[in-house]
Design a protein around this motif. Structure first.
Motif, short mmCIF file in Angstrom:
data_model
loop_
_atom_site.label_atom_id
_atom_site.label_comp_id
_atom_site.label_asym_id
_atom_site.label_seq_id
_atom_site.Cartn_x
_atom_site.Cartn_y
_atom_site.Cartn_z
N UNK A 1 0.82 -1.21 0.00
CA UNK A 1 0.00 0.00 0.00
C UNK A 1 0.85 1.27 0.00
N UNK A 2 1.86 1.30 0.85
CA UNK A 2 2.66 2.52 0.98
C UNK A 2 3.36 2.85 -0.33
N UNK A 3 3.98 1.86 -0.94
CA UNK A 3 4.74 2.10 -2.18
C UNK A 3 3.83 2.61 -3.29
N UNK B 1 7.11 -2.27 -9.61
CA UNK B 1 8.03 -1.99 -8.48
C UNK B 1 7.45 -2.36 -7.13
N UNK B 2 6.16 -2.09 -6.94
CA UNK B 2 5.53 -2.45 -5.67
C UNK B 2 5.47 -3.97 -5.50
N UNK B 3 5.22 -4.68 -6.60
CA UNK B 3 5.19 -6.14 -6.54
C UNK B 3 6.55 -6.70 -6.17
N UNK B 4 7.60 -6.13 -6.77
CA UNK B 4 8.96 -6.62 -6.48
C UNK B 4 9.33 -6.36 -5.02
N UNK C 1 9.85 -9.32 -2.12
CA UNK C 1 11.10 -9.46 -1.35
C UNK C 1 10.82 -9.31 0.14
N UNK C 2 10.03 -8.33 0.50
CA UNK C 2 9.70 -8.11 1.91
C UNK C 2 8.94 -9.29 2.48
N UNK C 3 8.00 -9.84 1.72
CA UNK C 3 7.20 -10.95 2.20
C UNK C 3 8.05 -12.21 2.39
N UNK D 1 -3.52 -6.10 -3.20
CA UNK D 1 -3.14 -4.97 -2.34
C UNK D 1 -2.65 -3.80 -3.19
N UNK D 2 -1.82 -4.10 -4.19
CA UNK D 2 -1.32 -3.05 -5.09
C UNK D 2 -2.47 -2.39 -5.83
#
Length: 370
Positions: free
Chosen positions: A191-193, A227-230, A234-236, A269-270
């Motif tokens: 969400x933030x990105x 970019x948000x998916x990438x 990675x974060x997940x 989410x994106x």
């Protein structure tokens, strides 16, 4: 210090906020929305419990004990299972929070004044709820014992309750919390990105340059989504690694199925993030919009409180919440080894949510070209 100048500045700031429609919405709607959600959804009370009964005895004492559970205000749905084979599906499909098993000879032992064991199988994936349900069941059995002892003029415990917890035998609260945090933190990143991306372009004045570039609205949408998916993926992955490696959360299911759910979840989410961003003109509005969405989404996901305790309207509203579907899947995969077919049956609404939200964001992008 000039009081008059300060008063003028205060009036100017108030007028600036109240004259801006989006600022008014951000100022008024979030508190009202969150108040309504907190008042009805944020409750630790456990009620409307579904109880399955496997009565192998069929005698008078077994029937009476079953009726006491059915008459309790907490167990609002009590249904019988045809046989032992029905216990596992009832628990795995969340049709029942608990299963009461009455073995053969229960009524005979009660009539003879011997201890008669009734087994209560609980869904340990929701450790806090399981403990509360066990307490309710214990009170019902205790009252049954007291009434039976009073009728016979004796003391003792004619019946005892033996509880077992599936999927989380020790009711370790981390086994419930950490899988939920995978969904919550992944949502924060996605969400933030995305929510700040378009708002930042508009605030810096570069969004118009994108609109007059050769890129189509859908290309702009894709460029904002990937970019948000990438970053979210990675974060997940890092969160899952920490959950398994550091917190020792078991993952008895397939990591491939978990990765599939994560990607589908991040898409949905994106989609919400881009939709929020397309409605905002500044980063401040985007941040407010993000947190306005996240708090109700968290409450309506089953993260802290069971969905079945909420009003029916909120339960229906939660169907549009991607976190609700993902948390069911991640808990099922990690704690009980949910098969892939059941995973798909659980998370397919995420694809619908992603398509709808991305389509709405794309429509707003196209509108910007007009």
């Amino acid at each position: 210090m000039n009081i008059g100048r300060i008063r003028s500045l205060v009036i100017k700031e108030l007028l600036a906020v109240l004259r801006d429609r989006k600022s008014r919405m951000a100022l008024i709607m979030p508190p009202i929305l969150q108040l309504g959600i907190f008042a009805f959804a944020a409750t630790l009370e456990v009620k409307n419990i579904s109880l399955a009964v496997l009565d192998k005895d069929g005698g008078k004492a077994a029937v009476e004990l079953t009726q006491r559970f059915a008459g309790s205000p907490y167990f609002t749905k009590v249904f019988r299972l045809p046989g032992q084979a029905g216990v596992a599906p009832a628990m795995e499909n969340a049709r029942a929070m608990a299963v009461l098993v009455l073995d053969q000879g229960f009524s005979r032992d009660v009539a003879a004044g011997r201890q008669a064991a009734a087994q209560l199988i609980l869904d340990g994936r929701r450790s806090n709820t399981a403990q509360i349900v066990e307490g309710y069941a214990g009170l019902i059995v205790k009252q049954y014992n007291d009434d039976l002892a009073a009728a016979r003029g004796q003391t003792g415990l004619p019946a005892t309750l033996v509880a077992r917890n599936w999927f989380n035998p020790n009711l370790d609260y981390l086994w419930f919390t950490v899988p939920n945090l995978i969904g919550m933190l992944s949502m924060v990143v996605g969400l933030i990105v995305t929510a700040l991306s378009v708002a930042r372009e508009r605030e810096l004045g570069t969004f118009d340059q994108l609109l007059v570039s050769p890129l189509s609205p859908w290309e702009i949408l894709a460029g904002k989504t990937l970019p948000a998916m990438i970053l979210g993926t990675v974060e997940s992955i890092a969160i899952v690694a920490v959950a398994i490696g550091l917190f020792r959360i078991p993952c008895v299911g397939s990591l491939g199925a978990l990765g599939f759910c994560l990607v589908l979840y991040l898409f949905s989410v994106v989609g919400f993030g881009l939709f929020i961003s397309s409605l905002c003109s500044t980063q401040q509005q985007a941040i407010l919009g993000t947190f306005t969405f996240m708090i109700p989404a968290t409450l309506l996901s089953g993260f802290a409180t069971p969905l079945e305790t909420m009003p029916q309207v909120l339960q229906l509203l939660s169907l549009a919440n991607p976190m609700r579907h993902f948390l069911l899947a991640v808990r099922g995969i990690m704690l009980k080894g949910m098969p892939f077919a059941m995973v798909v049956d659980t998370v397919w609404p995420l694809a619908v949510i992603a398509v709808v939200t991305l389509a709405l964001a794309g429509w707003f992008f196209r509108r910007g070209l007009d």
